[in-house]
Design a protein around this motif. Structure first.
Motif, PDB file in Angstrom:
ATOM      1  N   PRO A   1       0.811  -1.224   0.000  1.00 43.67           N
ATOM      2  CA  PRO A   1       0.000   0.000   0.000  1.00 43.67           C
ATOM      3  C   PRO A   1       0.842   1.270   0.000  1.00 43.67           C
ATOM      4  O   PRO A   1       0.343   2.322  -0.334  1.00 43.67           O
ATOM      5  CB  PRO A   1      -0.852  -0.134   1.271  1.00 43.67           C
ATOM      6  CG  PRO A   1      -0.144  -1.136   2.122  1.00 43.67           C
ATOM      7  CD  PRO A   1       0.527  -2.072   1.170  1.00 43.67           C
ATOM      8  N   GLN A   2       2.114   1.158   0.403  1.00 39.44           N
ATOM      9  CA  GLN A   2       2.973   2.350   0.358  1.00 39.44           C
ATOM     10  C   GLN A   2       3.270   2.762  -1.096  1.00 39.44           C
ATOM     11  O   GLN A   2       3.621   3.910  -1.356  1.00 39.44           O
ATOM     12  CB  GLN A   2       4.294   2.110   1.084  1.00 39.44           C
ATOM     13  CG  GLN A   2       4.145   1.855   2.585  1.00 39.44           C
ATOM     14  CD  GLN A   2       3.813   0.424   2.896  1.00 39.44           C
ATOM     15  OE1 GLN A   2       3.673  -0.367   1.971  1.00 39.44           O
ATOM     16  NE2 GLN A   2       3.693   0.093   4.179  1.00 39.44           N
ATOM     17  N   GLU A   3       3.087   1.822  -2.049  1.00 37.78           N
ATOM     18  CA  GLU A   3       3.401   2.087  -3.445  1.00 37.78           C
ATOM     19  C   GLU A   3       2.145   2.361  -4.279  1.00 37.78           C
ATOM     20  O   GLU A   3       2.142   3.223  -5.136  1.00 37.78           O
ATOM     21  CB  GLU A   3       4.166   0.893  -4.047  1.00 37.78           C
ATOM     22  CG  GLU A   3       5.474   0.559  -3.337  1.00 37.78           C
ATOM     23  CD  GLU A   3       6.484   1.688  -3.483  1.00 37.78           C
ATOM     24  OE1 GLU A   3       7.250   1.921  -2.548  1.00 37.78           O
ATOM     25  OE2 GLU A   3       6.475   2.373  -4.538  1.00 37.78           O
ATOM     26  N   VAL A   4       1.086   1.613  -4.035  1.00 34.29           N
ATOM     27  CA  VAL A   4      -0.115   1.702  -4.863  1.00 34.29           C
ATOM     28  C   VAL A   4      -1.340   1.674  -3.960  1.00 34.29           C
ATOM     29  O   VAL A   4      -1.398   0.880  -3.023  1.00 34.29           O
ATOM     30  CB  VAL A   4      -0.178   0.537  -5.881  1.00 34.29           C
ATOM     31  CG1 VAL A   4      -1.526   0.549  -6.598  1.00 34.29           C
ATOM     32  CG2 VAL A   4       0.946   0.638  -6.887  1.00 34.29           C
ATOM     33  N   MET A   5      -2.336   2.512  -4.217  1.00 32.80           N
ATOM     34  CA  MET A   5      -3.590   2.510  -3.478  1.00 32.80           C
ATOM     35  C   MET A   5      -4.741   2.539  -4.493  1.00 32.80           C
ATOM     36  O   MET A   5      -4.792   3.414  -5.353  1.00 32.80           O
ATOM     37  CB  MET A   5      -3.696   3.724  -2.568  1.00 32.80           C
ATOM     38  CG  MET A   5      -5.023   3.767  -1.794  1.00 32.80           C
ATOM     39  SD  MET A   5      -5.137   5.175  -0.658  1.00 32.80           S
ATOM     40  CE  MET A   5      -5.238   6.516  -1.858  1.00 32.80           C
ATOM     41  N   LEU A   6      -5.624   1.537  -4.429  1.00 26.51           N
ATOM     42  CA  LEU A   6      -6.796   1.504  -5.291  1.00 26.51           C
ATOM     43  C   LEU A   6      -7.882   2.420  -4.723  1.00 26.51           C
ATOM     44  O   LEU A   6      -8.122   2.456  -3.528  1.00 26.51           O
ATOM     45  CB  LEU A   6      -7.339   0.084  -5.409  1.00 26.51           C
ATOM     46  CG  LEU A   6      -6.431  -0.952  -6.081  1.00 26.51           C
ATOM     47  CD1 LEU A   6      -7.178  -2.272  -6.238  1.00 26.51           C
ATOM     48  CD2 LEU A   6      -5.922  -0.466  -7.431  1.00 26.51           C
TER      49      LEU A   6
ATOM     50  N   ILE B   1      -9.957  -1.263 -12.623  1.00 27.29           N
ATOM     51  CA  ILE B   1      -9.375  -0.723 -11.404  1.00 27.29           C
ATOM     52  C   ILE B   1      -8.867   0.696 -11.665  1.00 27.29           C
ATOM     53  O   ILE B   1      -8.337   0.999 -12.733  1.00 27.29           O
ATOM     54  CB  ILE B   1      -8.228  -1.617 -10.871  1.00 27.29           C
ATOM     55  CG1 ILE B   1      -7.117  -1.748 -11.920  1.00 27.29           C
ATOM     56  CG2 ILE B   1      -8.739  -2.983 -10.505  1.00 27.29           C
ATOM     57  CD1 ILE B   1      -5.905  -2.506 -11.411  1.00 27.29           C
ATOM     58  N   GLU B   2      -9.064   1.548 -10.695  1.00 27.56           N
ATOM     59  CA  GLU B   2      -8.532   2.895 -10.704  1.00 27.56           C
ATOM     60  C   GLU B   2      -7.805   3.138  -9.401  1.00 27.56           C
ATOM     61  O   GLU B   2      -8.201   2.590  -8.367  1.00 27.56           O
ATOM     62  CB  GLU B   2      -9.649   3.926 -10.878  1.00 27.56           C
ATOM     63  CG  GLU B   2     -10.385   3.811 -12.204  1.00 27.56           C
ATOM     64  CD  GLU B   2     -11.485   4.856 -12.339  1.00 27.56           C
ATOM     65  OE1 GLU B   2     -11.566   5.737 -11.441  1.00 27.56           O
ATOM     66  OE2 GLU B   2     -12.240   4.808 -13.330  1.00 27.56           O
ATOM     67  N   GLY B   3      -6.754   3.945  -9.453  1.00 24.95           N
ATOM     68  CA  GLY B   3      -6.033   4.170  -8.215  1.00 24.95           C
ATOM     69  C   GLY B   3      -4.939   5.196  -8.359  1.00 24.95           C
ATOM     70  O   GLY B   3      -4.820   5.899  -9.372  1.00 24.95           O
ATOM     71  N   LEU B   4      -4.140   5.291  -7.292  1.00 26.00           N
ATOM     72  CA  LEU B   4      -3.048   6.247  -7.190  1.00 26.00           C
ATOM     73  C   LEU B   4      -1.755   5.497  -6.954  1.00 26.00           C
ATOM     74  O   LEU B   4      -1.741   4.421  -6.357  1.00 26.00           O
ATOM     75  CB  LEU B   4      -3.303   7.227  -6.041  1.00 26.00           C
ATOM     76  CG  LEU B   4      -4.664   7.949  -6.049  1.00 26.00           C
ATOM     77  CD1 LEU B   4      -4.825   8.785  -4.795  1.00 26.00           C
ATOM     78  CD2 LEU B   4      -4.804   8.821  -7.294  1.00 26.00           C
ATOM     79  N   ALA B   5      -0.652   6.058  -7.424  1.00 32.64           N
ATOM     80  CA  ALA B   5       0.641   5.384  -7.296  1.00 32.64           C
ATOM     81  C   ALA B   5       1.708   6.386  -6.898  1.00 32.64           C
ATOM     82  O   ALA B   5       1.605   7.591  -7.166  1.00 32.64           O
ATOM     83  CB  ALA B   5       1.035   4.692  -8.595  1.00 32.64           C
ATOM     84  N   ARG B   6       2.728   5.845  -6.208  1.00 38.46           N
ATOM     85  CA  ARG B   6       3.828   6.695  -5.752  1.00 38.46           C
ATOM     86  C   ARG B   6       4.756   7.073  -6.902  1.00 38.46           C
ATOM     87  O   ARG B   6       5.306   8.178  -6.950  1.00 38.46           O
ATOM     88  CB  ARG B   6       4.590   5.970  -4.651  1.00 38.46           C
ATOM     89  CG  ARG B   6       5.712   6.797  -4.034  1.00 38.46           C
ATOM     90  CD  ARG B   6       6.407   6.013  -2.936  1.00 38.46           C
ATOM     91  NE  ARG B   6       5.498   5.786  -1.828  1.00 38.46           N
ATOM     92  CZ  ARG B   6       5.294   6.660  -0.860  1.00 38.46           C
ATOM     93  NH1 ARG B   6       5.921   7.817  -0.848  1.00 38.46           N
ATOM     94  NH2 ARG B   6       4.456   6.374   0.124  1.00 38.46           N
TER      95      ARG B   6
ATOM     96  N   PRO C   1       1.412  10.803  -6.219  1.00 34.98           N
ATOM     97  CA  PRO C   1       1.259  11.863  -7.217  1.00 34.98           C
ATOM     98  C   PRO C   1       0.725  11.379  -8.561  1.00 34.98           C
ATOM     99  O   PRO C   1       0.338  12.190  -9.381  1.00 34.98           O
ATOM    100  CB  PRO C   1       2.684  12.410  -7.352  1.00 34.98           C
ATOM    101  CG  PRO C   1       3.561  11.251  -7.003  1.00 34.98           C
ATOM    102  CD  PRO C   1       2.847  10.504  -5.939  1.00 34.98           C
ATOM    103  N   LEU C   2       0.737  10.057  -8.826  1.00 35.13           N
ATOM    104  CA  LEU C   2       0.301   9.538 -10.119  1.00 35.13           C
ATOM    105  C   LEU C   2      -1.035   8.837  -9.978  1.00 35.13           C
ATOM    106  O   LEU C   2      -1.345   8.278  -8.941  1.00 35.13           O
ATOM    107  CB  LEU C   2       1.346   8.556 -10.683  1.00 35.13           C
ATOM    108  CG  LEU C   2       2.769   9.110 -10.873  1.00 35.13           C
ATOM    109  CD1 LEU C   2       3.671   8.042 -11.432  1.00 35.13           C
ATOM    110  CD2 LEU C   2       2.751  10.336 -11.793  1.00 35.13           C
ATOM    111  N   ARG C   3      -1.814   8.893 -11.036  1.00 36.64           N
ATOM    112  CA  ARG C   3      -3.075   8.141 -11.079  1.00 36.64           C
ATOM    113  C   ARG C   3      -3.030   7.188 -12.257  1.00 36.64           C
ATOM    114  O   ARG C   3      -2.299   7.391 -13.225  1.00 36.64           O
ATOM    115  CB  ARG C   3      -4.269   9.095 -11.215  1.00 36.64           C
ATOM    116  CG  ARG C   3      -4.230   9.966 -12.454  1.00 36.64           C
ATOM    117  CD  ARG C   3      -5.452  10.885 -12.529  1.00 36.64           C
ATOM    118  NE  ARG C   3      -5.370  11.787 -13.687  1.00 36.64           N
ATOM    119  CZ  ARG C   3      -5.712  11.438 -14.922  1.00 36.64           C
ATOM    120  NH1 ARG C   3      -6.160  10.225 -15.145  1.00 36.64           N
ATOM    121  NH2 ARG C   3      -5.610  12.304 -15.918  1.00 36.64           N
ATOM    122  N   PHE C   4      -3.815   6.135 -12.211  1.00 29.90           N
ATOM    123  CA  PHE C   4      -3.857   5.147 -13.285  1.00 29.90           C
ATOM    124  C   PHE C   4      -5.241   4.543 -13.395  1.00 29.90           C
ATOM    125  O   PHE C   4      -6.037   4.603 -12.472  1.00 29.90           O
ATOM    126  CB  PHE C   4      -2.811   4.042 -13.057  1.00 29.90           C
ATOM    127  CG  PHE C   4      -3.035   3.246 -11.822  1.00 29.90           C
ATOM    128  CD1 PHE C   4      -2.451   3.635 -10.618  1.00 29.90           C
ATOM    129  CD2 PHE C   4      -3.866   2.132 -11.832  1.00 29.90           C
ATOM    130  CE1 PHE C   4      -2.671   2.906  -9.473  1.00 29.90           C
ATOM    131  CE2 PHE C   4      -4.079   1.403 -10.691  1.00 29.90           C
ATOM    132  CZ  PHE C   4      -3.491   1.799  -9.508  1.00 29.90           C
TER     133      PHE C   4
END
Length: 507
Positions: free
Chosen positions: A432-437, A453-458, A492-495
């Motif tokens: 979870p420190q790297e990717v959060m859905l 899936i959508e989420g945020l990434a470090r 800071p990134l989204r995917f």
């Protein structure tokens, strides 16, 4: 008709409260309500929290160094029951908010029968101390309307359940239910209302050294917390001020969690001039109507109890509510011994047996009919042969129908098991420190299934690592969108991607 008799029980560090009731016809009769003094210097109680539970996400407390264990507590309770001629009775135990872990969870849209497994899956991710072997129950806050589901989930440590069971065994009692205490008082209060109202109401239940603060909407508990108090609010000004502050915190928390809705009225458990004076002070300071709720009012009382109530009758509201619900066969909001579970799938054995019996009966009837008619009417042998061919044709048609039904059943059995796919996804995702859905959308397709899936990434490396780990022989990942624009500083990134299950996506 056999009389059903039950005991409701709760104990803390200083005292145990007990109530005995029975059902006689359609009426619930309260036979006893009394307290048993325990050692005042600690030990033996279910609750060892030294601070107010400020919100829905507090941790359940751990046991403190108690010197008075379950055996001694059980011995004192057994002696008090024996003095009243009560032994070996089915028992409902109330457990306070401070002894459990409680959180409000938001889940994807789902029908009620799928909620138990979804709640445990989500709770394992969000609770602080929850393990697989913890009993967990929940209260659905909203109805199945096609949108996200909100539930109030509660879990209790197995070692605390074992302590309660040992205390009941030492008392000679049979543990039947383990119920969340504020829900018992809330149920009794709602029974007194003419009808469910869509407004938020706060029930304040003053106990020995704490207060249960429970918010209900339309007869359903939607928020609860327990606050420690420095003394008796009925007579101590400092404790009264502390209670006022806790009520304000509760009203503010409800306002935040319910999208701006406010607590519109307050009910204070109690009776008599002291409670009436406190209710007037609360109404004046809070600017909201405050009514008194007498838990014994309207109940059938027997014997000594009908002549004289216990010293603090308001403290028995949870026990009375639990007894009335159980004796009238009403479901309890939270029962850790009988939590909500996914319904068992309907058995098809009976259907198959009936079908086989029908086919066998048809075949037997055909054979018997042919033999009897052939022996008795030999001159109609030609007609009987035609009849046999007709029955054989029908049997062939039945066999073809059975084959088609089996193929349909096999096709239905190939549908995706989404809980297994969610487990696979959670195991394959980076930490979870790297990717959060932030969103998962699952749907079945003619060729398999798809998880959007959508989420945020470090970092970009985090996204690449996720894409590599979400590909195997049964799963294919298609990245649709990635870039800057994360809503949180740490991500800071989204995917946005899709995981296809079982086959390539259609072009």
């Amino acid at each position: 008709m056999k009389t059903i008799r039950l005991l409701a029980l709760e104990w803390s560090e200083t005292e145990a409260r007990l109530a005995v009731a029975s059902r006689r016809g359609d009426e619930v009769v309260i036979e006893h309500a009394f307290t048993v003094a325990l050692r005042p210097d600690g030990g033996g109680g279910l609750e060892h929290s030294d601070r107010a539970r400020q919100d829905q996400g507090d941790k359940a407390p751990s046991e403190s160094g108690a010197t008075q264990g379950p055996t001694e507590v059980g011995r004192r309770i057994a002696a008090a029951l024996a003095a009243r001629g009560i032994r070996k009775i089915d028992t409902l135990v109330a457990i306070g908010r401070a002894s459990i872990e409680l959180r409000q969870l938001t889940l994807p849209p789902a029908p009620d029968d799928e909620l138990p497994e979804m709640v445990r899956f989500q709770a394992l991710r969000e609770f602080n101390a929850l393990q697989e072997d913890w009993p967990l129950d929940f209260i659905p806050i909203d109805e199945d309307s096609g949108g996200p589901r909100n539930v109030l989930a509660a879990a209790i440590a197995p070692d605390l359940v074992e302590q309660i069971q040992r205390t009941c065994q030492a008392s000679g009692l049979r543990l039947r239910r383990l119920i969340l205490r504020p829900c018992g008082a809330a149920s009794l209060f709602c029974r007194r209302q003419a009808e469910g109202l869509p407004k938020a109401r706060l029930l304040v239940d003053l106990l020995a050294d704490e207060a249960d603060l429970t918010v209900m909407i339309d007869r359903k508990v939607i928020f609860l917390r327990t606050a420690r108090l420095p003394g008796e609010p009925l007579s101590d000004a400092e404790s009264g001020q502390a209670l006022l502050g806790e009520i304000r915190r509760t009203m503010a928390a409800v306002h935040n969690q319910l999208g701006g809705r406010r607590v519109e009225s307050i009910a204070l458990c109690g009776r008599g001039p002291e409670h009436a004076a406190l209710s007037e002070r609360l109404a004046e300071r809070l600017g909201a109507p405050v009514e008194l709720f007498d838990p014994f009012a309207g109940l059938a009382l027997e014997g000594e109890l009908a002549r004289s109530l216990p010293e603090h009758p308001a403290r028995f509201a949870p026990l009375l509510g639990m007894l009335v619900d159980e004796l009238q066969h009403a479901p309890h909001a939270v029962d850790f011994l009988h939590p909500r579970r996914k319904p068992e799938p309907p058995s098809r054995i009976k259907q198959y047996a009936l079908a086989a019996a029908g086919v066998a009966a048809a075949v037997i009837a055909m054979v018997v009919y042919g033999v009897v008619e052939h022996g008795r009417l030999s001159d109609e042998a030609v007609a009987l042969e035609a009849k046999v061919k007709e029955w054989e044709s029908r049997a062939a048609d039945a066999a073809r129908l059975q084959k088609t039904a089996a193929e349909i059943q096999a096709w239905l059995g190939g549908d995706q098991v989404w809980l297994d796919e969610f487990v696979w996804l959670s195991e394959r995702l980076p930490p979870p420190q790297e990717v959060m859905l932030t969103q998962i959308q699952a749907s079945s397709t003619p060729r398999g299934g798809e998880m959007k899936i959508e989420g945020l990434a470090r970092s970009v490396e985090s996204i690449k690592a996720m894409q590599e780990r979400l590909r195997d022989s049964e799963h294919r990942l298609v990245g649709k969108e990635a870039g800057e624009g994360g809503s949180q500083k740490e991500y800071p990134l989204r995917f946005s991607s899709s995981v296809y299950i079982g086959a390539e996506p259609r072009k």
